[in-house]
Write an enzyme that holds these catalytic residues in place. Structure first.
Site, PDB file in Angstrom:
ATOM      1  N   GLU A  30      31.449  14.420  10.795  1.00  0.00           N
ATOM      2  CA  GLU A  30      32.024  15.496  11.615  1.00  0.00           C
ATOM      3  C   GLU A  30      32.714  16.530  10.728  1.00  0.00           C
ATOM      4  OE1 GLU A  30      30.910  16.139  14.802  1.00  0.00           O
ATOM      5  OE2 GLU A  30      31.499  14.064  15.179  1.00  0.00           O
ATOM      6  N   THR A  32      31.423  18.102   8.553  1.00  0.00           N
ATOM      7  CA  THR A  32      30.814  17.990   7.232  1.00  0.00           C
ATOM      8  C   THR A  32      29.705  19.027   7.057  1.00  0.00           C
ATOM      9  OG1 THR A  32      29.454  16.268   8.222  1.00  0.00           O
ATOM     10  CG2 THR A  32      31.283  15.539   6.835  1.00  0.00           C
ATOM     11  N   SER A  64      16.792  29.569  35.843  1.00  0.00           N
ATOM     12  CA  SER A  64      17.271  28.191  35.705  1.00  0.00           C
ATOM     13  C   SER A  64      17.533  27.614  37.077  1.00  0.00           C
ATOM     14  CB  SER A  64      18.558  28.155  34.878  1.00  0.00           C
ATOM     15  OG  SER A  64      19.160  26.868  34.996  1.00  0.00           O
ATOM     16  N   SER A 125      25.461  19.480  23.515  1.00  0.00           N
ATOM     17  CA  SER A 125      24.490  20.493  23.100  1.00  0.00           C
ATOM     18  C   SER A 125      23.448  20.865  24.145  1.00  0.00           C
ATOM     19  CB  SER A 125      23.782  20.074  21.809  1.00  0.00           C
ATOM     20  OG  SER A 125      24.613  20.340  20.742  1.00  0.00           O
ATOM     21  N   ASP A 171      22.723  20.713  15.778  1.00  0.00           N
ATOM     22  CA  ASP A 171      22.349  20.500  17.179  1.00  0.00           C
ATOM     23  C   ASP A 171      20.876  20.810  17.404  1.00  0.00           C
ATOM     24  OD1 ASP A 171      25.025  20.177  17.238  1.00  0.00           O
ATOM     25  OD2 ASP A 171      25.456  21.947  18.474  1.00  0.00           O
TER      26      ASP A 171
HETATM   27  P1  ADP Z   1      27.194  22.613  24.979  1.00  0.00           P
HETATM   28  O1  ADP Z   1      28.128  21.777  24.152  1.00  0.00           O
HETATM   29  O2  ADP Z   1      26.810  21.905  26.234  1.00  0.00           O
HETATM   30  O3  ADP Z   1      26.044  23.127  24.185  1.00  0.00           O
HETATM   31  P2  ADP Z   1      27.789  25.404  25.088  1.00  0.00           P
HETATM   32  O4  ADP Z   1      28.979  26.167  25.538  1.00  0.00           O
HETATM   33  O5  ADP Z   1      27.339  25.583  23.690  1.00  0.00           O
HETATM   34  O6  ADP Z   1      28.066  23.866  25.429  1.00  0.00           O
HETATM   35  O7  ADP Z   1      26.539  25.759  26.017  1.00  0.00           O
HETATM   36  C1  ADP Z   1      26.673  25.716  27.409  1.00  0.00           C
HETATM   37  C2  ADP Z   1      25.994  26.936  27.992  1.00  0.00           C
HETATM   38  O8  ADP Z   1      24.567  26.796  27.892  1.00  0.00           O
HETATM   39  C3  ADP Z   1      26.258  27.119  29.466  1.00  0.00           C
HETATM   40  O9  ADP Z   1      27.468  27.832  29.691  1.00  0.00           O
HETATM   41  C4  ADP Z   1      25.029  27.936  29.893  1.00  0.00           C
HETATM   42  O10 ADP Z   1      25.197  29.299  29.553  1.00  0.00           O
HETATM   43  C5  ADP Z   1      23.942  27.362  29.006  1.00  0.00           C
HETATM   44  N1  ADP Z   1      23.245  26.296  29.739  1.00  0.00           N
HETATM   45  C6  ADP Z   1      23.268  24.972  29.489  1.00  0.00           C
HETATM   46  N2  ADP Z   1      22.481  24.291  30.373  1.00  0.00           N
HETATM   47  C7  ADP Z   1      21.955  25.226  31.205  1.00  0.00           C
HETATM   48  C8  ADP Z   1      21.069  25.170  32.325  1.00  0.00           C
HETATM   49  N3  ADP Z   1      20.600  24.019  32.782  1.00  0.00           N
HETATM   50  N4  ADP Z   1      20.736  26.338  32.910  1.00  0.00           N
HETATM   51  C9  ADP Z   1      21.219  27.499  32.460  1.00  0.00           C
HETATM   52  N5  ADP Z   1      22.045  27.613  31.431  1.00  0.00           N
HETATM   53  C10 ADP Z   1      22.422  26.496  30.800  1.00  0.00           C
HETATM   54 MG    MG Z   2      26.294  24.342  22.422  1.00  0.00          MG
END
Ligand code: ADP
Ligand code: MG
Length: 382
Positions: A30, A32, A64, A125, A171
């Site tokens: 982590e 890293t 989506s 992710s 990721d």
């Molecule tokens: P994570 O750790 O889950 O990657 P992030 O903040 O990097 O968190 O990414 C989350 C973002 O990715 C959400 O706010 C959205 O914009 C997008 N996202 C994730 N899953 C979906 C989905 N199923 N449909 C549309 N957008 C999504």
């Molecule tokens: Mg993310």
């Protein structure tokens, strides 16, 4: 309704294909990555699934199933970085990154409809899954011939430069390159990868993901601060990255650092790189149970040296270990998100119950617990 049917209903024709890309959880290693060290993620069974067809008029349509709202319609030749703040920026960013990298074919457009089972905001992710599934679908449909690591780097570029999130390449590499029944050893210096056997089921073991349901806002500033502290440590030690300080040299290096905070960060990074190597050696030897204490050691380092844990994650780890787990650690950026817990299959219910009860007693939101079965990376599914 599946994504294939959803696609047909939205766009009026069957998709040319359907692709899936997983979320991931990091087993060990982590903070890293930006120190050019080691990480070791595994792909989750949870995936983003996309139904996709090519177009011929330069239009990109995105939808989506998990987001309320109409189809997002964009023109590929009008994609501009940092202008789209919606979820659509992730897949649109991938199209932009492919075009920027010289893959002109994608400029003719695509129709995309997706749905994801990767929990968002739990540090698993979901964003990388979205990017990688888009990249793989376009790679196949437009016959770009890109490899998994190349698709991962283009997806990272989309997130860094188009969406505007400064993430490393772990990721996307996990989502693109993982293999079922394995964890992925990624060397963040040369981006070389190795599949390390991580067969839990045959050993009677499970790796649980415990989503603490916490996301502290201080995360972003703290990340930048830790990163600057690591760079300062490397500078004072006369190396370009902390990767270049070996575990054998650690004590001597710590003696040369005057700043207590920088010393803690260096100790975390160098020891966590060492823990990745320990875990790999144990997994290669088939001694999966023995990685438990290494995980717990990693948590102590993140809590006490890097100081990025939080009371909820500490409670997961202490309760898990007190109720029979083999080891546990927080995973990801910290200040919330998820923890991983290694348990005997026969102890899953006991440990899950203990964590859930401890959260209730502390007045925390109930955690979400599910098994992290080491799963396949991105692939075409129909
Ligand atoms: P994570 O750790 O889950 O990657 P992030 O903040 O990097 O968190 O990414 C989350 C973002 O990715 C959400 O706010 C959205 O914009 C997008 N996202 C994730 N899953 C979906 C989905 N199923 N449909 C549309 N957008 C999504
Ligand atoms: Mg993310």
């Amino acid at each position: 309704m599946g994504v294939r049917e959803g696609f047909e209903e939205l766009y009026g024709a069957a998709p040319e294909g359907v692709w899936a890309a997983p979320g991931r959880v990091n087993l060990i290693g982590e903070y890293t990555d930006f120190n050019e060290g080691f990480v070791m993620p595994l792909a989750l069974p949870h995936t983003a699934v996309a139904a996709v067809s090519r177009r011929e008029d330069g239009v990109l349509r995105l939808h989506s199933a998990d987001i309320e709202g109409p189809v997002v319609e964009l023109r590929v030749d009008e994609l501009v970085p940092l202008t789209n703040t919606s979820w659509a920026a992730y897949p649109a960013g991938v199209v932009w990154a492919l075009r920027e990298a010289g893959h002109a074919a994608v400029a003719s457009g695509a129709d995309i409809h997706l749905a994801s089972t990767v929990p968002t905001g739990a540090g698993l992710s979901s964003s990388a899954a979205l990017e990688v599934v888009t990249a793989l679908a376009l790679n196949d449909l437009y016959e770009l011939g890109l490899t998994g690591p190349q698709l991962a780097r283009l997806s990272q570029r989309a997130e860094n430069d188009f969406v505007g999130v400064p993430c490393g390449v772990m990721d996307q590499t996990a989502s693109a390159c993982c293999v079922e029944g394995h964890a992925l050893h990624l060397d963040c210096r040369d981006l070389s990868i190795r599949q390390v056997p991580f067969d839990l089921a045959s050993q009677g073991l499970e790796l649980l993901v415990v989503d603490s349901r916490v996301k502290h806002a201080l995360g972003d500033g703290a990340y930048a601060e830790r990163r600057a502290g690591c760079e300062e440590g490397a500078r004072q030690l006369g190396v370009t990255h902390l990767r270049d300080v070996s575990y054998e040299e650690l004590d001597g290096a710590l003696e040369r650092l005057t700043d207590e905070r920088v010393r803690r960060y260096v100790r975390h990074v160098v020891s966590d790189d060492h823990r990745v190597e320990q875990v790999i050696a144990l997994l290669d030897a088939g001694d999966v149970r023995a990685i438990g204490p290494v995980l717990t050691d990693g948590h102590r380092s993140l809590r006490d040296d890097l100081r990025i844990s939080c009371p909820e994650l500490d409670l997961v780890v202490s309760t898990a270990n007190a109720s029979g787990a083999l080891g546990a650690r927080m995973t990801g950026g910290g200040f919330g998100g998820s923890a991983v817990v290694l348990v005997e299959s026969t102890d899953v219910d006991t440990v899950t119950k203990a964590i859930t009860e401890a959260f209730a007693a502390a007045g925390y939101t109930a955690p979400r617990v599910f098994p992290a079965v080491p799963s396949a990376g991105a692939r075409r599914v129909a």
